[in-house]
Motif scaffolding. Structure first.
Motif, PDB file in Angstrom:
ATOM      1  N   GLN A   5       0.854  -1.180   0.000  1.00 36.74           N
ATOM      2  CA  GLN A   5       0.000   0.000   0.000  1.00 36.74           C
ATOM      3  C   GLN A   5       0.889   1.228   0.000  1.00 36.74           C
ATOM      4  OE1 GLN A   5      -0.738   2.536   2.533  1.00 36.74           O
ATOM      5  NE2 GLN A   5       1.014   1.877   3.726  1.00 36.74           N
ATOM      6  N   GLY A   6       0.357   2.297  -0.499  1.00 34.05           N
ATOM      7  CA  GLY A   6       1.097   3.544  -0.509  1.00 34.05           C
ATOM      8  C   GLY A   6       0.165   4.705  -0.739  1.00 34.05           C
ATOM      9  N   ASP A   7       0.613   5.852  -0.335  1.00 36.30           N
ATOM     10  CA  ASP A   7      -0.146   7.059  -0.608  1.00 36.30           C
ATOM     11  C   ASP A   7       0.814   8.234  -0.633  1.00 36.30           C
ATOM     12  OD1 ASP A   7      -0.181   8.408   2.204  1.00 36.30           O
ATOM     13  OD2 ASP A   7      -0.855   6.362   2.576  1.00 36.30           O
ATOM     14  N   VAL A   8       0.401   9.262  -1.308  1.00 40.70           N
ATOM     15  CA  VAL A   8       1.199  10.468  -1.385  1.00 40.70           C
ATOM     16  C   VAL A   8       0.261  11.669  -1.480  1.00 40.70           C
ATOM     17  CG1 VAL A   8       1.465  10.397  -3.900  1.00 40.70           C
ATOM     18  CG2 VAL A   8       3.172  11.585  -2.516  1.00 40.70           C
ATOM     19  N   THR A   9       0.643  12.734  -0.805  1.00 41.53           N
ATOM     20  CA  THR A   9      -0.124  13.969  -0.833  1.00 41.53           C
ATOM     21  C   THR A   9       0.807  15.102  -1.236  1.00 41.53           C
ATOM     22  OG1 THR A   9      -1.556  13.216   0.959  1.00 41.53           O
ATOM     23  CG2 THR A   9      -1.495  15.578   0.547  1.00 41.53           C
ATOM     24  N   PHE A  10       0.418  15.816  -2.260  1.00 37.46           N
ATOM     25  CA  PHE A  10       1.138  17.009  -2.678  1.00 37.46           C
ATOM     26  C   PHE A  10       0.222  18.195  -2.436  1.00 37.46           C
ATOM     27  CE2 PHE A  10       2.778  13.655  -5.510  1.00 37.46           C
ATOM     28  CZ  PHE A  10       4.130  13.740  -5.201  1.00 37.46           C
ATOM     29  N   SER A  11       0.740  19.218  -1.791  1.00 39.44           N
ATOM     30  CA  SER A  11      -0.107  20.395  -1.559  1.00 39.44           C
ATOM     31  C   SER A  11       0.748  21.646  -1.486  1.00 39.44           C
ATOM     32  CB  SER A  11      -0.916  20.231  -0.272  1.00 39.44           C
ATOM     33  OG  SER A  11      -0.060  20.176   0.850  1.00 39.44           O
ATOM     34  N   ARG A  12       0.123  22.754  -1.809  1.00 41.41           N
ATOM     35  CA  ARG A  12       0.741  24.075  -1.676  1.00 41.41           C
ATOM     36  C   ARG A  12      -0.233  24.906  -0.853  1.00 41.41           C
ATOM     37  NH1 ARG A  12       5.993  24.675  -3.842  1.00 41.41           N
ATOM     38  NH2 ARG A  12       6.163  23.120  -5.443  1.00 41.41           N
ATOM     39  N   ASN A  13       0.089  25.105   0.410  1.00 42.07           N
ATOM     40  CA  ASN A  13      -0.783  25.840   1.310  1.00 42.07           C
ATOM     41  C   ASN A  13      -0.189  27.231   1.536  1.00 42.07           C
ATOM     42  OD1 ASN A  13      -2.636  23.577   1.961  1.00 42.07           O
ATOM     43  ND2 ASN A  13      -0.737  22.678   2.655  1.00 42.07           N
ATOM     44  N   LYS A  30       4.276  45.467   6.758  1.00 41.65           N
ATOM     45  CA  LYS A  30       4.368  45.421   5.299  1.00 41.65           C
ATOM     46  C   LYS A  30       3.811  44.109   4.760  1.00 41.65           C
ATOM     47  CE  LYS A  30       8.284  48.498   4.787  1.00 41.65           C
ATOM     48  NZ  LYS A  30       9.654  48.644   4.339  1.00 41.65           N
ATOM     49  N   ASN A  31       3.210  44.215   3.605  1.00 41.82           N
ATOM     50  CA  ASN A  31       2.695  43.038   2.918  1.00 41.82           C
ATOM     51  C   ASN A  31       3.890  42.305   2.283  1.00 41.82           C
ATOM     52  OD1 ASN A  31       1.602  41.186   1.090  1.00 41.82           O
ATOM     53  ND2 ASN A  31      -0.169  42.492   0.681  1.00 41.82           N
ATOM     54  N   LEU A  32       4.144  41.088   2.734  1.00 36.55           N
ATOM     55  CA  LEU A  32       5.260  40.301   2.212  1.00 36.55           C
ATOM     56  C   LEU A  32       4.844  39.427   1.028  1.00 36.55           C
ATOM     57  CD1 LEU A  32       7.018  39.216   5.533  1.00 36.55           C
ATOM     58  CD2 LEU A  32       7.475  41.203   4.083  1.00 36.55           C
ATOM     59  N   GLY A  33       3.599  39.543   0.613  1.00 36.98           N
ATOM     60  CA  GLY A  33       3.135  38.761  -0.534  1.00 36.98           C
ATOM     61  C   GLY A  33       2.614  37.390  -0.122  1.00 36.98           C
ATOM     62  N   THR A  34       2.740  36.444  -1.029  1.00 36.91           N
ATOM     63  CA  THR A  34       2.254  35.091  -0.778  1.00 36.91           C
ATOM     64  C   THR A  34       3.315  34.283  -0.042  1.00 36.91           C
ATOM     65  OG1 THR A  34       0.876  35.176  -2.752  1.00 36.91           O
ATOM     66  CG2 THR A  34       1.381  32.993  -1.871  1.00 36.91           C
ATOM     67  N   MET A  35       2.932  33.706   1.098  1.00 35.44           N
ATOM     68  CA  MET A  35       3.855  32.941   1.934  1.00 35.44           C
ATOM     69  C   MET A  35       3.265  31.567   2.238  1.00 35.44           C
ATOM     70  SD  MET A  35       6.270  34.989   2.271  1.00 35.44           S
ATOM     71  CE  MET A  35       7.265  35.709   3.488  1.00 35.44           C
ATOM     72  N   THR A  36       4.147  30.617   2.509  1.00 37.25           N
ATOM     73  CA  THR A  36       3.736  29.257   2.859  1.00 37.25           C
ATOM     74  C   THR A  36       3.235  29.225   4.298  1.00 37.25           C
ATOM     75  OG1 THR A  36       5.377  28.337   1.354  1.00 37.25           O
ATOM     76  CG2 THR A  36       4.512  26.855   3.030  1.00 37.25           C
ATOM     77  N   ILE A  37       2.133  28.534   4.526  1.00 34.96           N
ATOM     78  CA  ILE A  37       1.574  28.394   5.868  1.00 34.96           C
ATOM     79  C   ILE A  37       2.500  27.508   6.700  1.00 34.96           C
ATOM     80  CG2 ILE A  37      -0.366  27.479   7.204  1.00 34.96           C
ATOM     81  CD1 ILE A  37      -2.179  28.185   4.865  1.00 34.96           C
ATOM     82  N   ALA A  38       2.738  27.901   7.930  1.00 36.76           N
ATOM     83  CA  ALA A  38       3.592  27.136   8.843  1.00 36.76           C
ATOM     84  C   ALA A  38       3.088  25.705   8.998  1.00 36.76           C
ATOM     85  CB  ALA A  38       3.644  27.820  10.206  1.00 36.76           C
TER      86      ALA A  38
END
Length: 159
Positions: A5-13, A30-38
């Protein structure tokens, strides 16, 4: 007798229009733009093999987690490194008596779990923050290292 069995999750949060709130920093407010969620890795994957025959079973499980940021402003010093860890669970089950229904069968299982089979050095969790002191930015990170290879033996009696 063998399954995989296997699984994989790809995400960009992402957070759109992230505003820095580190007091006294040059980017405060200041607005730093688009950032990755911790704590949002781009990839989580697992793979497993189950082998079982005549009361013996072996389960091999591998888990991979990609790099994660500890804060929402993508500070390189405040990250959890990617890691890959494998566990092995071995067991042998002996029937103790014959029963008229399979669900009520009595048995004894001897098990051996080997965690972190390849002795990987990794941290699965951490926390961090930034602060300003006398005009200098400091980044603090605290990590929770996981145990090296370790073993657990067990006996399970079903009656």
């Amino acid at each position: 007798w063998l399954s995989a069995q296997g699984d994989v999750t790809f995400s960009r949060n992402k957070i759109r229009n992230y505003v820095d709130l580190l007091a006294d920093s040059p980017t405060y407010g200041k607005n730093l733009g688009t950032m990755t969620i911790a704590y949002s890795p781009d990839c989580i994957a697992s793979f497993g093999l189950d082998f079982h025959i005549a009361g013996f079973e072996a389960l091999l499980r591998t888990r991979y987690v990609s790099k994660q940021y500890l804060t929402n402003n993508e500070v390189a010093a405040l990250t959890l490194d990617r890691y890959c860890v494998t566990n092995l669970d071995l067991g042998y089950t002996l029937p103790l008596s014959k029963s008229h229904t399979e669900n009520n069968s009595r048995s004894m299982r001897f098990g051996l779990c080997i965690y972190n089979l390849f002795n990987t050095l990794y941290c699965s969790n951490a926390y961090g923050y930034s602060y300003m002191w006398n005009g200098v930015r400091y980044d603090e990170a605290y990590y929770f290292p996981q145990a090296p290879l370790h073993v657990l033996a067990n006996v399970t009696i079903k009656f």
